[in-house]
Design a protein around this motif. Structure first.
Motif, PDB file in Angstrom:
ATOM      1  N   VAL A   9      29.337  43.902  39.587  1.00  0.00           N
ATOM      2  CA  VAL A   9      30.511  44.303  38.810  1.00  0.00           C
ATOM      3  C   VAL A   9      31.753  43.590  39.343  1.00  0.00           C
ATOM      4  O   VAL A   9      32.558  43.033  38.565  1.00  0.00           O
ATOM      5  CB  VAL A   9      30.700  45.837  38.825  1.00  0.00           C
ATOM      6  CG1 VAL A   9      32.024  46.239  38.197  1.00  0.00           C
ATOM      7  CG2 VAL A   9      29.535  46.513  38.103  1.00  0.00           C
ATOM      8  N   PHE A  10      31.930  43.563  40.666  1.00  0.00           N
ATOM      9  CA  PHE A  10      33.113  42.904  41.237  1.00  0.00           C
ATOM     10  C   PHE A  10      33.120  41.413  40.930  1.00  0.00           C
ATOM     11  O   PHE A  10      34.166  40.832  40.673  1.00  0.00           O
ATOM     12  CB  PHE A  10      33.197  43.146  42.740  1.00  0.00           C
ATOM     13  CG  PHE A  10      33.519  44.584  43.107  1.00  0.00           C
ATOM     14  CD1 PHE A  10      33.838  45.532  42.154  1.00  0.00           C
ATOM     15  CD2 PHE A  10      33.506  44.976  44.445  1.00  0.00           C
ATOM     16  CE1 PHE A  10      34.138  46.846  42.500  1.00  0.00           C
ATOM     17  CE2 PHE A  10      33.812  46.277  44.795  1.00  0.00           C
ATOM     18  CZ  PHE A  10      34.129  47.217  43.824  1.00  0.00           C
ATOM     19  N   ASP A  11      31.936  40.787  40.950  1.00  0.00           N
ATOM     20  CA  ASP A  11      31.860  39.366  40.612  1.00  0.00           C
ATOM     21  C   ASP A  11      32.332  39.156  39.167  1.00  0.00           C
ATOM     22  O   ASP A  11      33.053  38.188  38.884  1.00  0.00           O
ATOM     23  CB  ASP A  11      30.416  38.866  40.789  1.00  0.00           C
ATOM     24  CG  ASP A  11      30.330  37.370  40.575  1.00  0.00           C
ATOM     25  OD1 ASP A  11      31.107  36.630  41.204  1.00  0.00           O
ATOM     26  OD2 ASP A  11      29.478  36.944  39.772  1.00  0.00           O
ATOM     27  N   GLY A  12      31.954  40.047  38.270  1.00  0.00           N
ATOM     28  CA  GLY A  12      32.377  39.936  36.875  1.00  0.00           C
ATOM     29  C   GLY A  12      33.860  40.205  36.672  1.00  0.00           C
ATOM     30  O   GLY A  12      34.452  39.729  35.699  1.00  0.00           O
ATOM     31  N   LEU A  13      34.473  40.934  37.575  1.00  0.00           N
ATOM     32  CA  LEU A  13      35.886  41.247  37.468  1.00  0.00           C
ATOM     33  C   LEU A  13      36.782  40.114  37.988  1.00  0.00           C
ATOM     34  O   LEU A  13      37.951  40.027  37.608  1.00  0.00           O
ATOM     35  CB  LEU A  13      36.215  42.532  38.240  1.00  0.00           C
ATOM     36  CG  LEU A  13      35.700  43.824  37.614  1.00  0.00           C
ATOM     37  CD1 LEU A  13      35.809  44.988  38.592  1.00  0.00           C
ATOM     38  CD2 LEU A  13      36.469  44.131  36.340  1.00  0.00           C
ATOM     39  N   ARG A  14      36.230  39.279  38.850  1.00  0.00           N
ATOM     40  CA  ARG A  14      37.038  38.202  39.442  1.00  0.00           C
ATOM     41  C   ARG A  14      37.213  37.064  38.437  1.00  0.00           C
ATOM     42  O   ARG A  14      36.349  36.806  37.601  1.00  0.00           O
ATOM     43  CB  ARG A  14      36.352  37.703  40.711  1.00  0.00           C
ATOM     44  CG  ARG A  14      36.404  38.725  41.825  1.00  0.00           C
ATOM     45  CD  ARG A  14      35.901  38.150  43.150  1.00  0.00           C
ATOM     46  NE  ARG A  14      36.051  39.154  44.193  1.00  0.00           N
ATOM     47  CZ  ARG A  14      35.094  39.999  44.567  1.00  0.00           C
ATOM     48  NH1 ARG A  14      33.910  39.956  43.994  1.00  0.00           N
ATOM     49  NH2 ARG A  14      35.320  40.882  45.509  1.00  0.00           N
ATOM     50  N   PRO A  15      38.344  36.364  38.540  1.00  0.00           N
ATOM     51  CA  PRO A  15      38.582  35.236  37.620  1.00  0.00           C
ATOM     52  C   PRO A  15      37.582  34.109  37.877  1.00  0.00           C
ATOM     53  O   PRO A  15      37.077  33.947  38.980  1.00  0.00           O
ATOM     54  CB  PRO A  15      39.999  34.795  37.938  1.00  0.00           C
ATOM     55  CG  PRO A  15      40.388  35.446  39.198  1.00  0.00           C
ATOM     56  CD  PRO A  15      39.424  36.553  39.481  1.00  0.00           C
ATOM     57  N   ARG A  16      37.323  33.334  36.839  1.00  0.00           N
ATOM     58  CA  ARG A  16      36.406  32.199  36.949  1.00  0.00           C
ATOM     59  C   ARG A  16      37.183  30.969  37.370  1.00  0.00           C
ATOM     60  O   ARG A  16      38.269  30.719  36.977  1.00  0.00           O
ATOM     61  CB  ARG A  16      35.721  31.928  35.596  1.00  0.00           C
ATOM     62  CG  ARG A  16      34.851  33.070  35.155  1.00  0.00           C
ATOM     63  CD  ARG A  16      33.558  33.052  35.947  1.00  0.00           C
ATOM     64  NE  ARG A  16      32.792  34.270  35.703  1.00  0.00           N
ATOM     65  CZ  ARG A  16      32.450  35.099  36.675  1.00  0.00           C
ATOM     66  NH1 ARG A  16      32.788  34.904  37.898  1.00  0.00           N
ATOM     67  NH2 ARG A  16      31.735  36.160  36.396  1.00  0.00           N
TER      68      ARG A  16
END
Length: 190
Positions: A183-190
């Motif tokens: 979830v945290f990986d998905g929340l971080r900007p690309r």
């Protein structure tokens, strides 16, 4: 408000009420909301009459526990927002809300089955938490640690969904941590 309700509790009565809430929170969270009130009273070291003086029904006790849990979350989120850097505050708050909300669905379902509107009882604390979440999200986005296209409604939906996922996982700490990482990986900007 009647005179009895307007008077503050005596010190011993306030201690009993606090002890009942502590014990009920622990018991309901670990064993479920089906535990009889007599067991709660016994575990708190008080008579059942004392429990019912403070909480006339089991639903009143469940509601008080749920309100107290949400108030505690609101206080902790507010403190975290004030004391931590944007990334630590945002992701720490996300974890805190998930960890402290364990079993909330069971509480609200039990209250709904008894005709109690838990959402109304939780309105004030929920508003505080939503306001802090909005502030934390904006701060994390300004700091560049959370993707800019995420809005508060999506964040709340992610919290609800992640909480339900964690309830399914139970006490598997490694699996819970993997879910946070994803979830945290998905929340971080690309």
């Amino acid at each position: 408000m009647s005179g009895a309700q307007a008077r503050p509790l005596r010190a011993d009565a306030a201690r009993n009420r606090a002890r009942l809430l502590d014990v009920a929170t622990e018991v309901f969270t670990t064993r479920g909301v089906g535990v009889p009130t007599e067991e709660i009273a016994r575990a708190a070291g008080v008579g059942v009459g004392t429990l019912f003086r403070h909480f006339p029904t089991k639903e009143a006790l469940l509601e008080a526990v749920l309100v107290r849990r949400l108030e505690t979350i609101a206080e902790q989120v507010t403190r975290l927002a004030a004391e931590a850097e944007p990334a630590e505050a945002f992701f720490g708050c996300f974890r805190l809300v998930i960890d402290r909300s364990a079993g909330k669905t069971e509480f609200t379902q039990a209250l709904a089955a008894a005709g109690v509107d838990a959402h109304e009882a939780l309105r004030e604390s929920s508003a505080v938490i939503r306001a802090r979440l909005a502030e934390l999200l904006a701060g994390a986005q300004r700091a560049g640690v959370v993707r800019p296209d995420l809005g508060l409604p999506e964040l709340v939906a992610l919290l609800v969904g992640t909480g339900a996922t964690m309830d399914q996982l139970g006490t598997d700490a490694a699996a819970r941590e993997r879910i946070f990482e994803v979830v945290f990986d998905g929340l971080r900007p690309r």
